[in-house]
Design a protein around this motif. Structure first.
Motif, PDB file in Angstrom:
ATOM      1  N   SER A  29       0.857  -1.180   0.000  1.00  0.00           N
ATOM      2  CA  SER A  29       0.000   0.000   0.000  1.00  0.00           C
ATOM      3  C   SER A  29       0.886   1.221   0.000  1.00  0.00           C
ATOM      4  O   SER A  29       2.106   1.112   0.133  1.00  0.00           O
ATOM      5  CB  SER A  29      -0.866  -0.013   1.259  1.00  0.00           C
ATOM      6  OG  SER A  29      -0.066   0.309   2.373  1.00  0.00           O
ATOM      7  N   PRO A  30       0.289   2.406  -0.112  1.00  0.00           N
ATOM      8  CA  PRO A  30       1.109   3.618  -0.003  1.00  0.00           C
ATOM      9  C   PRO A  30       1.846   3.689   1.341  1.00  0.00           C
ATOM     10  O   PRO A  30       2.862   4.367   1.450  1.00  0.00           O
ATOM     11  CB  PRO A  30       0.075   4.749  -0.115  1.00  0.00           C
ATOM     12  CG  PRO A  30      -1.055   4.170  -0.879  1.00  0.00           C
ATOM     13  CD  PRO A  30      -1.101   2.721  -0.517  1.00  0.00           C
ATOM     14  N   ASP A  31       1.348   2.971   2.372  1.00  0.00           N
ATOM     15  CA  ASP A  31       2.044   2.965   3.655  1.00  0.00           C
ATOM     16  C   ASP A  31       3.320   2.159   3.605  1.00  0.00           C
ATOM     17  O   ASP A  31       4.122   2.224   4.530  1.00  0.00           O
ATOM     18  CB  ASP A  31       1.138   2.356   4.750  1.00  0.00           C
ATOM     19  CG  ASP A  31      -0.102   3.199   4.974  1.00  0.00           C
ATOM     20  OD1 ASP A  31      -1.103   2.650   5.444  1.00  0.00           O
ATOM     21  OD2 ASP A  31      -0.037   4.395   4.658  1.00  0.00           O
ATOM     22  N   GLY A  32       3.445   1.314   2.595  1.00  0.00           N
ATOM     23  CA  GLY A  32       4.670   0.535   2.505  1.00  0.00           C
ATOM     24  C   GLY A  32       4.381  -0.942   2.345  1.00  0.00           C
ATOM     25  O   GLY A  32       3.284  -1.355   1.986  1.00  0.00           O
ATOM     26  N   PHE A  33       5.402  -1.751   2.684  1.00  0.00           N
ATOM     27  CA  PHE A  33       5.380  -3.183   2.438  1.00  0.00           C
ATOM     28  C   PHE A  33       5.274  -3.869   3.793  1.00  0.00           C
ATOM     29  O   PHE A  33       6.197  -3.802   4.585  1.00  0.00           O
ATOM     30  CB  PHE A  33       6.715  -3.544   1.772  1.00  0.00           C
ATOM     31  CG  PHE A  33       6.699  -4.810   1.009  1.00  0.00           C
ATOM     32  CD1 PHE A  33       7.048  -4.813  -0.337  1.00  0.00           C
ATOM     33  CD2 PHE A  33       6.377  -6.017   1.607  1.00  0.00           C
ATOM     34  CE1 PHE A  33       7.066  -5.986  -1.055  1.00  0.00           C
ATOM     35  CE2 PHE A  33       6.399  -7.187   0.889  1.00  0.00           C
ATOM     36  CZ  PHE A  33       6.745  -7.166  -0.453  1.00  0.00           C
ATOM     37  N   ARG A  34       4.142  -4.519   4.051  1.00  0.00           N
ATOM     38  CA  ARG A  34       4.002  -5.155   5.355  1.00  0.00           C
ATOM     39  C   ARG A  34       3.535  -6.589   5.179  1.00  0.00           C
ATOM     40  O   ARG A  34       3.040  -6.981   4.121  1.00  0.00           O
ATOM     41  CB  ARG A  34       3.007  -4.378   6.220  1.00  0.00           C
ATOM     42  CG  ARG A  34       3.425  -2.923   6.435  1.00  0.00           C
ATOM     43  CD  ARG A  34       2.456  -2.184   7.328  1.00  0.00           C
ATOM     44  NE  ARG A  34       2.670  -2.482   8.738  1.00  0.00           N
ATOM     45  CZ  ARG A  34       3.567  -1.885   9.501  1.00  0.00           C
ATOM     46  NH1 ARG A  34       4.350  -0.962   9.003  1.00  0.00           N
ATOM     47  NH2 ARG A  34       3.689  -2.215  10.779  1.00  0.00           N
ATOM     48  N   PHE A  35       3.684  -7.371   6.253  1.00  0.00           N
ATOM     49  CA  PHE A  35       3.283  -8.776   6.205  1.00  0.00           C
ATOM     50  C   PHE A  35       2.280  -9.058   7.317  1.00  0.00           C
ATOM     51  O   PHE A  35       2.427  -8.570   8.437  1.00  0.00           O
ATOM     52  CB  PHE A  35       4.499  -9.683   6.383  1.00  0.00           C
ATOM     53  CG  PHE A  35       5.420  -9.666   5.193  1.00  0.00           C
ATOM     54  CD1 PHE A  35       6.455  -8.742   5.115  1.00  0.00           C
ATOM     55  CD2 PHE A  35       5.249 -10.568   4.162  1.00  0.00           C
ATOM     56  CE1 PHE A  35       7.304  -8.724   4.023  1.00  0.00           C
ATOM     57  CE2 PHE A  35       6.093 -10.557   3.065  1.00  0.00           C
ATOM     58  CZ  PHE A  35       7.115  -9.631   2.993  1.00  0.00           C
ATOM     59  N   TYR A  36       1.292  -9.882   6.986  1.00  0.00           N
ATOM     60  CA  TYR A  36       0.308 -10.317   7.974  1.00  0.00           C
ATOM     61  C   TYR A  36       0.364 -11.835   8.063  1.00  0.00           C
ATOM     62  O   TYR A  36       0.778 -12.509   7.126  1.00  0.00           O
ATOM     63  CB  TYR A  36      -1.110  -9.911   7.550  1.00  0.00           C
ATOM     64  CG  TYR A  36      -1.422  -8.448   7.697  1.00  0.00           C
ATOM     65  CD1 TYR A  36      -0.884  -7.512   6.825  1.00  0.00           C
ATOM     66  CD2 TYR A  36      -2.258  -7.990   8.710  1.00  0.00           C
ATOM     67  CE1 TYR A  36      -1.172  -6.169   6.958  1.00  0.00           C
ATOM     68  CE2 TYR A  36      -2.564  -6.651   8.849  1.00  0.00           C
ATOM     69  CZ  TYR A  36      -2.010  -5.737   7.967  1.00  0.00           C
ATOM     70  OH  TYR A  36      -2.310  -4.408   8.104  1.00  0.00           O
ATOM     71  N   ILE A  37      -0.132 -12.350   9.188  1.00  0.00           N
ATOM     72  CA  ILE A  37      -0.239 -13.799   9.283  1.00  0.00           C
ATOM     73  C   ILE A  37      -1.244 -14.260   8.224  1.00  0.00           C
ATOM     74  O   ILE A  37      -2.214 -13.563   7.925  1.00  0.00           O
ATOM     75  CB  ILE A  37      -0.693 -14.210  10.710  1.00  0.00           C
ATOM     76  CG1 ILE A  37      -0.517 -15.703  10.895  1.00  0.00           C
ATOM     77  CG2 ILE A  37      -2.112 -13.803  11.007  1.00  0.00           C
ATOM     78  CD1 ILE A  37       0.875 -16.081  11.313  1.00  0.00           C
ATOM     79  N   ASN A  38      -0.967 -15.394   7.596  1.00  0.00           N
ATOM     80  CA  ASN A  38      -1.791 -15.861   6.486  1.00  0.00           C
ATOM     81  C   ASN A  38      -3.130 -16.391   6.985  1.00  0.00           C
ATOM     82  O   ASN A  38      -3.199 -17.445   7.612  1.00  0.00           O
ATOM     83  CB  ASN A  38      -1.026 -16.954   5.718  1.00  0.00           C
ATOM     84  CG  ASN A  38      -1.768 -17.374   4.459  1.00  0.00           C
ATOM     85  OD1 ASN A  38      -2.900 -16.958   4.234  1.00  0.00           O
ATOM     86  ND2 ASN A  38      -1.140 -18.191   3.645  1.00  0.00           N
ATOM     87  N   LEU A  39      -4.215 -15.623   6.720  1.00  0.00           N
ATOM     88  CA  LEU A  39      -5.537 -16.073   7.150  1.00  0.00           C
ATOM     89  C   LEU A  39      -6.285 -16.800   6.050  1.00  0.00           C
ATOM     90  O   LEU A  39      -7.340 -17.384   6.287  1.00  0.00           O
ATOM     91  CB  LEU A  39      -6.380 -14.875   7.603  1.00  0.00           C
ATOM     92  CG  LEU A  39      -5.910 -14.177   8.878  1.00  0.00           C
ATOM     93  CD1 LEU A  39      -6.793 -12.985   9.172  1.00  0.00           C
ATOM     94  CD2 LEU A  39      -5.917 -15.143  10.049  1.00  0.00           C
ATOM     95  N   PHE A  40      -5.742 -16.755   4.832  1.00  0.00           N
ATOM     96  CA  PHE A  40      -6.459 -17.384   3.724  1.00  0.00           C
ATOM     97  C   PHE A  40      -6.696 -18.861   3.982  1.00  0.00           C
ATOM     98  O   PHE A  40      -7.692 -19.436   3.537  1.00  0.00           O
ATOM     99  CB  PHE A  40      -5.698 -17.192   2.407  1.00  0.00           C
ATOM    100  CG  PHE A  40      -5.763 -15.790   1.874  1.00  0.00           C
ATOM    101  CD1 PHE A  40      -4.665 -14.958   1.941  1.00  0.00           C
ATOM    102  CD2 PHE A  40      -6.928 -15.305   1.316  1.00  0.00           C
ATOM    103  CE1 PHE A  40      -4.721 -13.666   1.448  1.00  0.00           C
ATOM    104  CE2 PHE A  40      -7.001 -14.012   0.823  1.00  0.00           C
ATOM    105  CZ  PHE A  40      -5.907 -13.188   0.886  1.00  0.00           C
TER     106      PHE A  40
END
Lengths: 177, 443
Positions: B404-415
């Protein structure tokens, strides 16, 4: 739970990675599956038939988390629907997409059932689309192109006949159940 | 076979990567890849076979690489070294071509009269079984014996103590001097002797150089002929007159021609020793950096530690690639993005994944995700490496990215947690449930 009109958005609509096209194959497959289903449900609920990639589509952004799908992502998800036969590209440059949240075949069956249940023999295209009898059914507001294709399918099976109506700009349909 | 049988010699410590451990002030002078030590008079003394021979300013270290064990003969115990003796001494060129599998009578022998405690006089012979310039080795051996560097170390300690009381000057350990240092005249005398010994060393070096120069042209022509023969005789491994391809490469390297007949890079002794030294050096910094360090950082650290004899990036890469052949506790690893790191073999990816996973499930991370900087802070490693770990975890399906414009982040995979048939189902427990409660609270 978020709502857009009467439509209930699922919880993962607020999950930021949902709006970023995932590079890892397995994750991407799951993401695509979720978007395909969501697009179909949304269009069915809102009776929308056309999605234009160059215009804003409410489903493709979530102001709450300040995320929206990139052009590439939209193309990928719609292309997946097209592969599955649930959508069709209207133009060569893939900028507009017709969403078949009911397949043409399913529409044809729906029309037949409706006609039988209501004892309808002859009607016009416009009546099907916006007449009193179809008010409240899926047929209300159906895309004209989709309706014509469904009727033509019925015509091929001998269940209906399309003919030119009394006024110049409308056509009529005669059903033979 | 290890060196355990030769207990008449003091043992020497070896590092985990097969380098001899040197004492303070002990400097390596020469290396011979393969040599034996044969006691000539006393049959009860066990010989040493197939060892790497390291001549230092203090000792002759016989290092048995396969068993990582070593014995050392202190130079102080050498009463007299005899010049090298060869059977074919009338034709040194022919001896260079003789096959390496012949008996030791063809190998140059350097006899040493030694005196080991308790006051035992013996004659032993260093048998050089590899292709090497034995005269240079002998010259350096004589020089090292003459320099008596081990006495300087002993003298510098009390002298340093005395000098610091007298003048407050720090003791110097790297000079081959005999007289204790007292007063300003002592310092002047030290300077004088330093200059003299430096001058002498230069002279000796130039003498070696002169000898080499006179043979240089001959050697170059020979080397070219050999190279041509090698190129045409590649599949002819039974050609004993030419010696093995390995020896040939070593010989060519020593004359200054690097002629890669094949693509193999291992073989030259320089790179092997550099490789081992690098493995020793790199272990502590890498562990301190959390088990993984970028190759560029290692390059800077290693060269800074070496001081003057800097190595090139190619040397570093080559040294790392040789680690496959030895049993060292570190390895070179290349990430998909192209970043090269050195990591300890005990480093476990799974352990890192577990830590990343638990970090990604904290409430803050569930709400906003984690950036490479957050991960670097928690894992205790550099941000560039943290990003590699996060990308790795993403590849394994542990994390998802959010761009996003906020940058590059990672989340735990909820898929993985979402049932496509039932997208409105919110479970009563598990990470999806936790995320939902955290996310809805925020909005």
């Amino acid at each position: 739970m978020q709502r857009q009109g009467d439509f209930k958005l699922p919880p993962f609509f607020n999950y930021p990675p949902y709006f970023t096209l995932q590079p890892v194959r397995e994750t991407r497959e799951k993401q695509v599956q979720l978007w395909k289903d969501l697009i179909l449900d949304y269009c069915k609920s809102h009776k929308m038939y056309i999605i234009s990639l160059e215009e804003d589509f409410p489903l493709f952004s979530n102001p709450n988390i300040e995320r929206s799908l990139s052009y590439e992502a939209k193309e990928v998800f719609l292309a997946a629907l097209v592969s599955e036969g649930r959508a069709e590209w209207i133009d060569k440059s893939h900028k507009k997409c017709l969403i078949l949240w009911l397949r043409i075949q399913d529409w044809a069956n729906y029309i037949l059932d409706f006609v039988r249940e209501n004892g309808l023999e002859v009607t016009t295209i416009e009546d099907i689309r916006s007449g009193i009898e179809t008010h409240g059914t899926e047929l209300a507001g159906i895309d004209r192109g989709v309706l014509m294709r469904a009727l033509k399918l019925l015509e091929q099976k001998g269940k209906a006949t399309i003919f030119k109506g009394t006024s110049a700009d409308d056509e009529g349909v005669k059903f033979s159940a | 076979m290890s060196v355990a049988a030769a207990d008449w010699l003091p043992s020497a410590t070896v590092t985990a990567s097969g380098r001899p451990v040197l004492s303070a002030g002990e400097i390596e002078r020469h290396l011979l890849p393969l040599a034996d030590l044969e006691p000539e008079e006393n049959p009860r003394l066990a010989p040493l076979r197939g060892c790497l021979l390291a001549l230092t300013s203090h000792r002759l270290i016989f290092l048995h690489e396969p068993s990582l064990s070593a014995r050392a003969l202190p130079l102080a115990s050498i009463v007299h070294p005899y010049p090298p003796h060869r059977k074919n001494s009338h034709n040194p060129l022919r001896s260079l071509f003789s096959s390496s599998s012949s008996s030791s009578s063809h190998h140059p022998r350097i006899r040493l009269q030694i005196s080991l405690p308790p006051s035992r006089s013996e004659v032993v012979a260093v048998v050089v079984t590899c292709k090497a310039d034995v005269d240079v080795f002998y010259g350096r051996l004589v020089e090292a014996i003459r320099a008596r560097a081990w006495e300087v170390a002993a003298a510098a300690v009390p002298a340093g103590g005395g000098a610091s009381v007298a003048e407050g000057a720090p003791p110097r350990e790297d000079l081959a001097i005999r007289m204790p240092v007292v007063g300003v005249s002592g310092i002047l005398r030290k300077e004088q002797e330093t200059w003299e010994s430096a001058g002498q060393n230069l002279q000796d070096a130039f003498q070696d150089l002169n000898a080499l120069m006179s043979k240089a042209k001959e050697m170059m022509e020979l080397a070219e002929k050999m190279r041509q023969k090698l190129l045409t005789n590649q599949s002819n491994s039974g050609d004993e007159e030419m010696g093995s391809k390995q020896d040939m490469q070593d010989l060519l390297l020593s004359v200054g021609i690097v002629s890669p007949v094949t693509k193999e890079t291992a073989g030259a002794l320089y790179h092997q020793q550099l490789s081992r030294q690098l493995a020793d050096f790199v272990r502590v910094p890498v562990e301190r950096a959390g088990g993984m360090m970028a190759l560029v950082d290692v390059y800077c650290l290693f060269n800074r530690a070496r001081g003057t004899e800097l190595i090139s990036p190619e040397d570093l890469l080559q040294a790392c690639s040789l680690w496959d052949k030895f049993d060292v506790p570190v390895m070179l690893r290349k990430f998909d993005s192209g970043v090269k790191v050195i990591q300890t073999k005990t480093h476990s990816d799974d352990e890192v994944f577990a830590r990343i996973s638990s970090l990604a499930q904290k409430p803050d991370a569930l709400k906003k995700g984690i950036s490479p900087t957050d991960a670097a802070f928690t894992l205790g490693i550099a941000p560039a490496l943290a990003k590699e770990h996060l990308l790795n975890a993403e590849n394994k399906g542990l994390l998802c990215r959010d761009v996003s414009p906020d940058g590059f982040r990672f989340y735990i995979n909820l898929f993985n947690e979402i049932d496509p048939q039932n997208i409105y189902l919110t479970k009563t427990h598990g990470v999806y449930h936790t995320w939902i409660s955290v996310a809805t609270a925020a909005h």
